[in-house]
Design an enzyme around this catalytic site. Structure first.
Site, PDB file in Angstrom:
ATOM      1  CG  ASP A 209      -1.886   1.163   1.223  1.00 53.63           C
ATOM      2  OD1 ASP A 209      -2.925   1.034   0.576  1.00 53.63           O
ATOM      3  OD2 ASP A 209      -1.597   2.195   1.857  1.00 53.63           O
TER       4      ASP A 209
ATOM      5  CD  GLU B 275      -4.514   3.859  -1.570  1.00 52.31           C
ATOM      6  OE1 GLU B 275      -4.723   4.167  -0.396  1.00 52.31           O
ATOM      7  OE2 GLU B 275      -5.390   3.937  -2.458  1.00 52.31           O
TER       8      GLU B 275
END
Length: 812
Positions: free
Chosen positions: A498, A542
């Site tokens: 992440d 993301e």
């Protein structure tokens, strides 16, 4: 002179033929009748399916929107239970009461009415408007029926917005602790919402959609007629059927326009509403009637033609001669030659040499017939294709059956020609009549179609932004590799990555730069893998995921660190990530299993592997971001280690203690109580972690004032930047033997957000919520809420510290 055959056989043959024609005609009629019945059934089924789908979509939309508004009313009722509500300023009280209220184009203000019907709170006005609604049915029914729940009124026109504004009211009862009536919470929904919803429907001219209240009042219909809104149709036969069944379908005549329709109806969830879709029966079968007329006409023509042909054929049979019977044997061999003159026709002799080749060989293969005659087919057949054809020839000779084959032949100029060949066995000697058709263009089209299909498959499994595999491809690969690992007894690792504080990156630099950042990160991560079996995919937003078949935990951790370093080495500016040098970084969680193990380390499914990696990723982010955390390496010690900045942290804490700001306070009790209420737990507290103890300076549902630091949950939570969440303390090795878990207060669930001081950025303590039952982990919104409340507690401590420091300065 030969004797003629007996004459009685001809009439017998004609009788058999006439019977066959009659059976065929009867078959035609039966087939047509069956087809018509199936088409009618199909038309009926298609109309009902369309009505069911439309009914489901409309009822789902209406139920969802009204349920959202109902939740808004319930949120207001729950807000009225807060004990500190009366002490708040009007504007703050309005914000607290109506913070959870939905807002949308068709929703009106929410009003709180007292037991006399007077407006006491108004989501649209501070101070609230002055009005009384005790004469409205939505107020009266809440007053006399405590069990009514959510009430939806008959359509009416609002007093405040003029005669053109038709609405329905939604109300819920306010009840005092002793059960007496305290008033009502009411909001309005404009009928324009239903009208707009129905106007988007594609209906026939005589079709209709109606929405009724549970007692048979028309709330909305399409086609729209304002004169019918609010009409009571409860006594009509159709509406009575709606009211007596939860859902159903029947055919009836409309009480409004006398049109016969097929009604499909349902009650909308638990709401006091009924919805029906009414399709004109005449329109449902209109297309079928047209088709039936065409089929009937075609059947009549077909029967007439069949009868005419039967007569002609019967006469031809009577004129047949012995010569026609003698020619029948040769006709088997040469009929195909006459019927397929444009295809290449070959007669193969029993020794597999060509006895005859039609002139079409010049067009198809470039050879003159005489160049091919006397030779065997395999001489120009593709060597990869002919063994299969030869096997079919041998099988046909044994079974005396015909077959078809597709293979390649060499053209005279050297290129390959795809042919579709039909082999018909002739006689007992094993010879064949072969009809070959050039299908090269068709094969080219098929190859192009296969290539296009392959490209579509690639696009369907590729993320359009990063060029990596997409979520669907990853899910399929994970399931496949899990089964392979179980079957082969091999290891399997998963990395969940992440990008740190990516929302701040998007907010600061814009979504285009955010997309460019994700592409750069994706390329850097993909460059770290080298094996064909490794898969790098975009998991969502993301987040990226790496699937590493045959890789154990140590190897996965090495690759994860390589990926983390590669992202940091990009040196992409990220001013929202100053704690990590002001560049883009990533946190990575690693989970690995050996499926042949009995317990899989607590992981027993592909989904469990993803959950384990996600837990490790959250721990990486909680402990400061820009790091790799393995699931197997997550903390298990009961006593939390001391932070690296422990002395500086204690010095910052002392700054609050010497001024008295770290003393227990009612304001911190309110923060603890608010945290527990908002997150639905029985316990909430604010702790300050000292050298050997933790001090509870704000409490709700807990009587303790001090505890030993080594036994505290907060000693673990103070180590990180993000909330520490323990869904079930008994399932966590750090806390399974903790005295506060095994004995009073028997904590099972815990969540704590660190109190980060502006004095050096050190964690002074933790804002915590706890419960005596295990719970699900907090979602992102709940974690953010807990963090915000922790900041509120820090602000309270800081305010009291600064106030005390100011007093000391004044005394000096």
């Amino acid at each position: 002179m030969p004797f003629p055959k007996p004459a009685h056989k001809r009439p017998l043959k004609s009788v058999w033929f006439a019977g066959l024609v009659a059976v065929l005609l009867l078959g035609f009629c039966s087939l047509a009748a069956t087809m018509l019945m199936e088409l009618r059934s199909e038309a009926w089924s298609r109309a009902n399916t369309g009505a069911d789908n439309l009914l489901a979509a409309l009822s789902q939309d209406i139920e969802r929107n009204i349920e959202l508004y109902n939740l808004s009313l319930q949120s207001v009722i729950d807000g009225l239970q807060l004990p500190e509500l009366p002490t708040l300023r009007p504007a703050v009280r309005q914000a607290v009461l109506f913070d959870g209220a939905s807002t949308a184009k068709y929703l009106g203000a929410i009003l709180i009415l007292n037991e006399k019907g007077d407006v006491v709170e108004d989501s649209g006005s501070v101070p609230p408007r002055s009005d009384n609604f005790s004469d409205r049915d939505y107020f009266k029914i809440q007053m006399v029926r405590p069990d009514v729940g959510l009430y939806i009124s008959a359509p009416f026109r609002r007093r405040l917005t003029g005669p053109g504004d038709l609405v329905v009211a939604l109300s819920r009862r306010l009840t005092r602790p002793n059960g007496s009536f305290a008033g009502a919470v009411v909001g309005t929904l404009r009928l324009d919402y239903f009208k707009a919803l129905f106007d988007h429907l594609s209906l026939g001219k005589r079709d209709a959609v109606n929405l009724f209240s549970a007692d048979g009042l028309v709330i909305m219909r399409s086609p729209y007629d304002e004169a019918q809104i609010g009409q009571d149709l409860s006594r009509t036969a159709n509406v009575q059927r709606f009211m007596t069944a939860q859902r159903g379908r029947f055919t009836g005549v409309s009480a409004v326009d006398k049109v016969r329709r097929v009604y499909t109806f349902t009650h909308i969830g638990t709401l006091p509403l009924m919805l029906d879709v009414a399709l004109s029966e005449e329109d449902v079968f209109a297309a079928w009637r047209d088709r039936a007329a065409v089929i009937g006409f075609a059947l009549m023509a077909l029967c007439g033609m069949a009868a005419s042909l039967a007569v002609l054929f019967a006469r031809e049979m009577q004129r047949s001669t012995r010569a026609e019977r003698d020619a029948q044997a040769s006709e088997v061999q040469y009929r195909l030659l006459a019927d397929h003159a444009t295809d290449v026709i070959v007669r193969l002799e029993p020794d597999m040499t060509r006895g005859y080749v039609s002139p079409a060989s010049r067009t198809v293969l470039g050879y003159a017939p005489e160049e091919l005659a006397g030779h065997q087919p395999h001489e120009i057949a593709h060597p990869d294709d002919w063994p299969g054809v030869a096997s079919l020839i041998d099988e046909a000779r044994v079974t005396h059956s015909n077959f078809e084959a597709i293979y390649r032949l060499r053209h005279k100029d050297g290129h390959q020609v795809w042919v579709e060949a039909r082999y018909s066995i002739v006689g007992e000697g094993g010879g064949f009549i072969v009809v070959m058709r050039d299908i090269s263009k068709r094969k080219q089209a098929e190859q192009k179609l296969e290539a296009a299909h392959a490209e579509l498959t690639r696009l369907a499994t590729t993320d359009g932004l990063t060029g990596l595999a997409n979520r669907r491809c990853f899910d399929e690969a994970l399931e496949r590799e899990w089964r392979r690992a179980e079957r082969d007894g091999s290891s399997l690792s998963l990395l969940l990555l992440d990008v740190d504080r990516f929302k701040l990156f998007n907010d600061r630099y814009g979504h285009q730069e955010g997309d460019a950042c994700l592409r750069a990160v994706a390329q850097a991560v993909a460059a770290c893998t080298g094996r064909p079996a490794d898969l790098v995919a975009r998991y969502g937003g993301e987040e990226l995921v790496l699937l590493l078949p045959g890789t154990e935990g140590d190897g996965a951790a090495v690759l994860a660190e390589r990926a983390r370093a590669a992202i940091e080495a990009l040196r992409l500016t990220h001013e929202g990530n100053l704690g990590q040098g002001g560049v883009v970084t990533a946190s990575i969680g690693v989970a690995s299993i050996l499926p042949s193990m009995v317990t899989h380390g607590g992981i027993n499914s592909p989904e469990g592997l993803v959950v384990a990696a996600d837990e490790a990723l959250y721990e990486a982010k909680r402990c400061g971001r820009n790091r790799v955390v393995e699931k197997s390496g997550m903390p298990t010690a009961a006593v939390a280690p001391r932070p690296a900045d422990e002395e500086a942290r204690l010095e910052a804490l002392a700054a609050y203690q010497v001024t008295g700001a770290a003393a227990p306070a009612e304001s911190l009790d309110r923060v603890a109580r608010l945290a527990a209420a908002l997150l639905g737990t029985s316990i909430g507290f604010v702790s300050l972690v000292e050298r050997d103890e933790q001090l509870l300076v704000g409490r709700h549902g807990l009587e303790l004032e001090r505890t030993n630091r080594d036994a505290s949950f907060c000693a673990h939570a103070v180590l990180g930047e993000e909330p520490l969440i323990i869904p079930d303390a008994l399932a966590d090795a750090r806390f399974a033997a903790n005295p506060f878990v095994l004995d009073e207060p028997r904590i099972r669930f815990y969540a704590g957000a660190p109190l980060r001081s502006p004095l050096g950025g050190h964690n002074l303590g933790v804002l915590c919520v706890a419960d005596t039952i295990a719970r699900q982990s907090l979602n992102a919104m709940q974690r953010g809420l807990l963090t915000d409340l922790a900041a509120l507690a820090v602000a309270d401590l800081e305010s009291r510290r600064l106030e005390a420091a100011g007093d000391h300065a004044t005394l000096d």
